[in-house]
Design an enzyme around this catalytic site. Structure first.
Site, PDB file in Angstrom:
ATOM      1  N   ASP A 230       0.853  -1.184   0.000  1.00 31.09           N
ATOM      2  CA  ASP A 230       0.000   0.000   0.000  1.00 31.09           C
ATOM      3  C   ASP A 230       0.885   1.228   0.000  1.00 31.09           C
ATOM      4  OD1 ASP A 230      -2.387   1.489   0.185  1.00 31.09           O
ATOM      5  OD2 ASP A 230      -2.103   1.703   2.347  1.00 31.09           O
ATOM      6  N   GLU A 329      -1.622  -1.230  -6.156  1.00 35.23           N
ATOM      7  CA  GLU A 329      -2.510  -0.490  -7.042  1.00 35.23           C
ATOM      8  C   GLU A 329      -1.673   0.243  -8.074  1.00 35.23           C
ATOM      9  OE1 GLU A 329      -4.150   3.620  -5.980  1.00 35.23           O
ATOM     10  OE2 GLU A 329      -3.624   2.814  -4.009  1.00 35.23           O
ATOM     11  N   CYS A 377     -12.766  -4.964   5.737  1.00 30.70           N
ATOM     12  CA  CYS A 377     -12.144  -5.623   6.872  1.00 30.70           C
ATOM     13  C   CYS A 377     -11.479  -6.893   6.358  1.00 30.70           C
ATOM     14  CB  CYS A 377     -13.211  -5.968   7.913  1.00 30.70           C
ATOM     15  SG  CYS A 377     -12.590  -7.044   9.231  1.00 30.70           S
ATOM     16  N   CYS A 380     -13.176 -10.217   8.315  1.00 28.90           N
ATOM     17  CA  CYS A 380     -14.504 -10.758   8.008  1.00 28.90           C
ATOM     18  C   CYS A 380     -15.007 -10.348   6.634  1.00 28.90           C
ATOM     19  CB  CYS A 380     -15.506 -10.352   9.095  1.00 28.90           C
ATOM     20  SG  CYS A 380     -15.946  -8.598   9.060  1.00 28.90           S
ATOM     21  N   CYS A 396     -13.519  -2.322  12.351  1.00 30.86           N
ATOM     22  CA  CYS A 396     -14.617  -3.000  11.659  1.00 30.86           C
ATOM     23  C   CYS A 396     -15.913  -2.830  12.449  1.00 30.86           C
ATOM     24  CB  CYS A 396     -14.292  -4.478  11.472  1.00 30.86           C
ATOM     25  SG  CYS A 396     -15.616  -5.344  10.605  1.00 30.86           S
ATOM     26  N   CYS A 399     -17.257  -6.911  12.983  1.00 32.55           N
ATOM     27  CA  CYS A 399     -16.612  -7.895  13.868  1.00 32.55           C
ATOM     28  C   CYS A 399     -15.725  -7.252  14.934  1.00 32.55           C
ATOM     29  CB  CYS A 399     -15.799  -8.905  13.050  1.00 32.55           C
ATOM     30  SG  CYS A 399     -14.255  -8.218  12.398  1.00 32.55           S
ATOM     31  N   ASP A 406      -3.483   1.432   7.216  1.00 30.85           N
ATOM     32  CA  ASP A 406      -2.624   1.098   6.078  1.00 30.85           C
ATOM     33  C   ASP A 406      -2.270  -0.385   6.071  1.00 30.85           C
ATOM     34  OD1 ASP A 406      -2.663   3.659   5.097  1.00 30.85           O
ATOM     35  OD2 ASP A 406      -0.777   4.275   6.033  1.00 30.85           O
TER      36      ASP A 406
HETATM   37 ZN   LIG Z   1     -14.577  -7.359  10.308  1.00 24.59          ZN
END
Ligand SMILES: [Zn+2]
Length: 437
Positions: A230, A329, A377, A380, A396, A399, A406
């Site tokens: 990233d 990216e 996330c 999850c 998140c 969860c 980052d």
């Molecule tokens: Zn999560």
């Protein structure tokens, strides 16, 4: 392990007044040093020979060999160096390398020379010039590698009217040499004593650059082991192997800080030239703003060196972890926002360097669509804009997973087929509140 790479050199010597010194003049200087080296090496052989004769006479009389320290006061090579150290133009460390190596060669061939199996060592005028490892300094500027060589002692510098080390641009034609030079500049490899010689056919000076490195076991790269990279705001680089808690990060700010520093200086220079007669006034705008161009140049060079350093460290991390694939990216380096241009371009440059170093190491580079990778996330899979309460943190909402934003993004970016996974997730999340980017 010690290895050698050959690089041709182009003289970039500048005299006291900033004028370029003719290449031919530098060549003549070096040829002169070659002749001096020849004379010194032959003198060394003569001194070793004399010691050998003395030694065998001594043996005949006393049935034992004389001890160097007792008779000469110190070792033979020390004794020899003491007798040749004055009178030449050669830099002292190089001179002592030449002298020591000659004494070693003499002692290696001593038996064969005495038995008549080998003629007595003698050296010709085209002697390679010995260069001590501390007399070699590499640098990288504007896309070129340079080497500064300490070749002259003080007397020599005066004689030839040269203040500095001899400076050359290195002709780097293939990637492997480039990689070696980069690793030498990153201190991954160490420069060893090297040799400079003249190539008659090419009419160029050639540096046989010796270097050493630890023999570390290079793990085999697994293409299924993916590292997500990233290129972000808080950290210029945050990378992690998919599934690993460990991470590679670069705090950065180095380039920004450098730019701020030199731009503050530029502003003060411009103010000065506006109000004071500092010599630039009255020469038109071009002359007055001259420092600005130089400063831009300086920043570009600093960025180039820094990005080389960052990308090298990142690729080493990938290799150490056996990652055969890097995902990131795709940046374009194009932005409509003029204010952000330099920063974006800096990332683009960094990415280009990461890609080329990855390819050299045999690591595959996969570009992914980064959309929603910062809001997803990685535990999850839940995607929501609220997962980013503040820029730096990821929390998140489903969860409760909390992490550095980052790092979380790098985990997503390093997930195989992440584009497809995100697309599927968005379809499945019933009544998707369309997350904003
Ligand atoms: Zn999560």
């Amino acid at each position: 392990m010690t290895k050698v790479t050959k690089v041709y050199l182009i003289s970039e010597q500048i005299d006291k007044d900033g004028n370029k010194i003719d290449f031919k003049k530098i060549s003549e200087l070096l040829w002169n040093l070659q002749r001096q080296t020849r004379d010194i090496k032959n003198k060394c052989v003569q001194l070793c020979w004399e010691w050998l004769n003395f030694s065998s006479d001594y043996y005949k009389k006393s049935e034992e060999y004389p001890k160097e320290k007792d008779t000469l006061g110190y070792t033979l090579s020390g004794f020899v160096y003491d007798r040749i150290k004055n009178g030449s133009d050669l830099y002292s460390s190089n001179l002592s390398t030449s002298s020591r190596d000659t004494c070693t060669a003499f002692s290696n061939y001593k038996k064969e020379m005495l038995n008549g199996e080998r003629s007595v060592l003698s050296f010709k005028a085209n002697q390679p010039l010995d260069i001590h490892n501390k007399a070699i300094k590499l640098s990288y500027e504007n896309g070129n590698f340079f080497v500064a060589l300490k070749m002259l002692n003080r007397a020599g510098k005066e004689k030839y009217g040269i203040n500095d080390d001899l400076r050359f641009r290195m002709q780097v034609r293939d990637k492997s040499v480039r990689t070696i030079l980069e690793r030498l500049m990153n201190d991954e490899y160490k420069v060893s004593a090297s040799k400079l010689m003249y190539d008659k056919k090419k009419k160029l000076w050639k540096l046989n650059l010796c270097y050493s490195f630890d023999n570390h076991v290079i793990s085999t790269l697994d293409p299924e082991k993916i590292m997500g990279v990233d290129l972000g705001v808080v950290y210029p680089i945050m990378a992690s192997v998919n599934g690993d808690y460990a991470r590679f990060s670069i705090k950065g700010g180095e380039i920004e800080a450098f730019r701020n520093r030199v731009e503050a200086r530029r502003r003060s220079l411009l103010n000065q030239s506006r109000y004071c007669g500092d010599g630039r006034i009255g020469h038109g705008r071009k002359k007055r703003t001259e420092p600005a161009a130089q400063i831009a140049d300086k920043i570009a060079r600093f960025r180039d060196t820094t990005n080389h350093k960052y990308s090298r460290a990142l690729i080493d991390y990938a290799i150490k972890n056996g990652c055969g694939t890097i995902q990131m990216e795709k940046l374009t380096g194009i932005t409509s926002n003029a204010e952000h241009f330099l920063k974006e371009w800096s990332y683009f440059d960094l990415q280009t360097k990461i890609e080329s170093k990855a390819k050299e190491a045999g690591i595959k580079v996969v570009y992914i669509n980064p959309k929603f990778t910062s809001q997803r996330c990685n535990k999850c899979g839940y995607i929501h804009t609220d997962n980013r309460p503040v820029q730096a943190r990821f929390c998140c909402q489903k969860c409760g997973y909390e992490e550095n934003a980052d790092y979380n993004a790098s985990q997503n970016i390093g997930t195989k087929h992440i584009d497809v996974i995100i697309e599927e997730t968005l379809k499945m999340q019933c009544e998707p509140e369309v997350p904003t980017e």
